[in-house]
Enzyme design. Structure first.
Site, PDB file in Angstrom:
ATOM      1  N   HIS A  94       6.999  46.774  31.487  1.00 19.46           N
ATOM      2  CA  HIS A  94       7.449  45.487  30.938  1.00 19.46           C
ATOM      3  C   HIS A  94       6.303  44.814  30.180  1.00 19.46           C
ATOM      4  CE1 HIS A  94       9.437  41.452  31.141  1.00 19.46           C
ATOM      5  NE2 HIS A  94       8.176  41.048  31.187  1.00 19.46           N
ATOM      6  N   GLU A  95       5.116  44.799  30.777  1.00 19.62           N
ATOM      7  CA  GLU A  95       3.972  44.158  30.133  1.00 19.62           C
ATOM      8  C   GLU A  95       3.519  44.932  28.899  1.00 19.62           C
ATOM      9  OE1 GLU A  95       3.299  41.250  30.912  1.00 19.62           O
ATOM     10  OE2 GLU A  95       4.422  41.211  32.784  1.00 19.62           O
ATOM     11  N   HIS A 112       5.646  43.858  26.103  1.00 22.92           N
ATOM     12  CA  HIS A 112       5.178  42.625  25.457  1.00 22.92           C
ATOM     13  C   HIS A 112       4.113  42.937  24.409  1.00 22.92           C
ATOM     14  CE1 HIS A 112       7.231  39.334  27.342  1.00 22.92           C
ATOM     15  NE2 HIS A 112       6.854  39.646  28.563  1.00 22.92           N
ATOM     16  N   GLU A 141      11.579  37.931  26.505  1.00 25.05           N
ATOM     17  CA  GLU A 141      11.566  38.506  27.850  1.00 25.05           C
ATOM     18  C   GLU A 141      12.630  39.596  27.989  1.00 25.05           C
ATOM     19  OE1 GLU A 141       9.127  38.593  30.946  1.00 25.05           O
ATOM     20  OE2 GLU A 141       9.020  37.128  29.311  1.00 25.05           O
TER      21      GLU A 141
END
Length: 295
Positions: free
Chosen positions: A147-148, A151, A224
């Site tokens: 997930h990071e 980003h 997100e």
């Protein structure tokens, strides 16, 4: 780099259109008729310089501020097999995402959280909390890291910094117009700026800043979902859902994260009612359902 150039070009066009629109509606003439000598094009440029300066400087200092603000310890040489696994996992995910491996760190916090920051997707930092490492399974940790990495690969840090710059610009611009109007039209100050200008300017910046932050948070919530999709793609949808469900089970634990990093964490906390407009993250139930719909 092309993302930055296109974004800046778009927003310079917005500033130009705003100036022309206000001129066409006779705003300059109205202000001049009431004793206000205010050149909107010059004011827009002034506000843009200061509006973007703060967000761009914060972006370039983001890694340093993140390390200091969270106490993150960078893993340069792994001391344990867990640190070795963490580095190998981030390296694998970065390769899959097509970015240079970021710095990897651990920050001392009981709550389960993680964040990514950095001015460039090839010069980033990904860090996870000690609490997350202790309580999440390896598959769930990998999903959080993915997930990071999402980003970073999506350029979210740069995008939100530029959006914040635009918001800052227009908050300053309209606050100064309001300040001038109150000072010259209502209080009839003839020379220079009187106390009414500064009071009205500060008050308007506070009110408009609060309203404008809802725009930034709306963009943050949209990003997100994209990061969750990247996590699902890199680590598996089941693992990403499991990680979010684990976060949901710990939802009562307060989130201690510097404000500048909240938007890039895996967990943004929970707010109810009108406060939900200021949430950097969508509710976990909504994020889980979006991943299930994605399949």
């Amino acid at each position: 780099m092309m993302r930055i150039v296109l974004f800046l070009a778009t927003n310079l066009a917005i500033l130009l259109i705003a100036s022309i629109t206000l001129s066409l509606f006779g705003f300059n003439g109205f202000m001049a008729a009431n004793g206000v000598d205010l050149q909107l094009d010059q004011l827009l440029v002034f506000c843009a310089v200061f509006g973007f300066a703060g967000s761009i400087i914060s972006l370039f200092l983001s890694k340093w501020m993140a390390k200091k603000g969270t106490g993150t310890q960078i893993i340069s040489q792994p001391r344990t097999r867990h640190e070795q696994w963490l580095l190998q996992t981030v390296e694998e995910l970065s390769r899959q995402a097509g970015i240079k491996m970021p710095e990897v760190g651990i920050f001392p916090a009981y709550e389960s959280n993680a964040f990514a920051t950095g001015w460039n997707k090839n010069d980033a930092l990904v860090a996870v909390s000690q609490g997350l490492l202790e309580r999440f399974s390896p598959e769930e940790v990998k999903a959080v890291l993915a997930h990071e990495i999402g980003h970073v690969a999506n350029g979210d840090m740069v995008t939100l910094a530029l959006i914040q710059g635009v918001v800052n610009t227009f908050v300053m611009f309209f606050a100064k117009i309001i300040g001038n109007f109150v000072d010259k039209v209502i209080f009839k100050t003839e020379e220079g700026n009187g106390p009414a200008f500064y009071i009205a300017d500060i008050a308007a910046q506070l009110v408009l800043g609060i309203l404008a932050s809802t725009i930034v948070m709306w963009f943050s919530r949209k990003r997100e979902f994209k990061a969750d999709e990247a996590g699902a793609r890199l680590a598996g949808t089941g693992s990403m859902i499991a990680a979010l469900q684990r976060l949901k089970s710990e939802q009562g634990v307060p989130v201690h994260m510097p404000e500048s990093l909240t938007a890039f964490g895996i967990n943004g906390g929970l707010k109810q009612g009108i406060k939900s407009l200021f949430m950097s993250h969508p509710p976990l139930d909504v994020r889980i359902e979006a991943l299930r719909q994605r399949g």
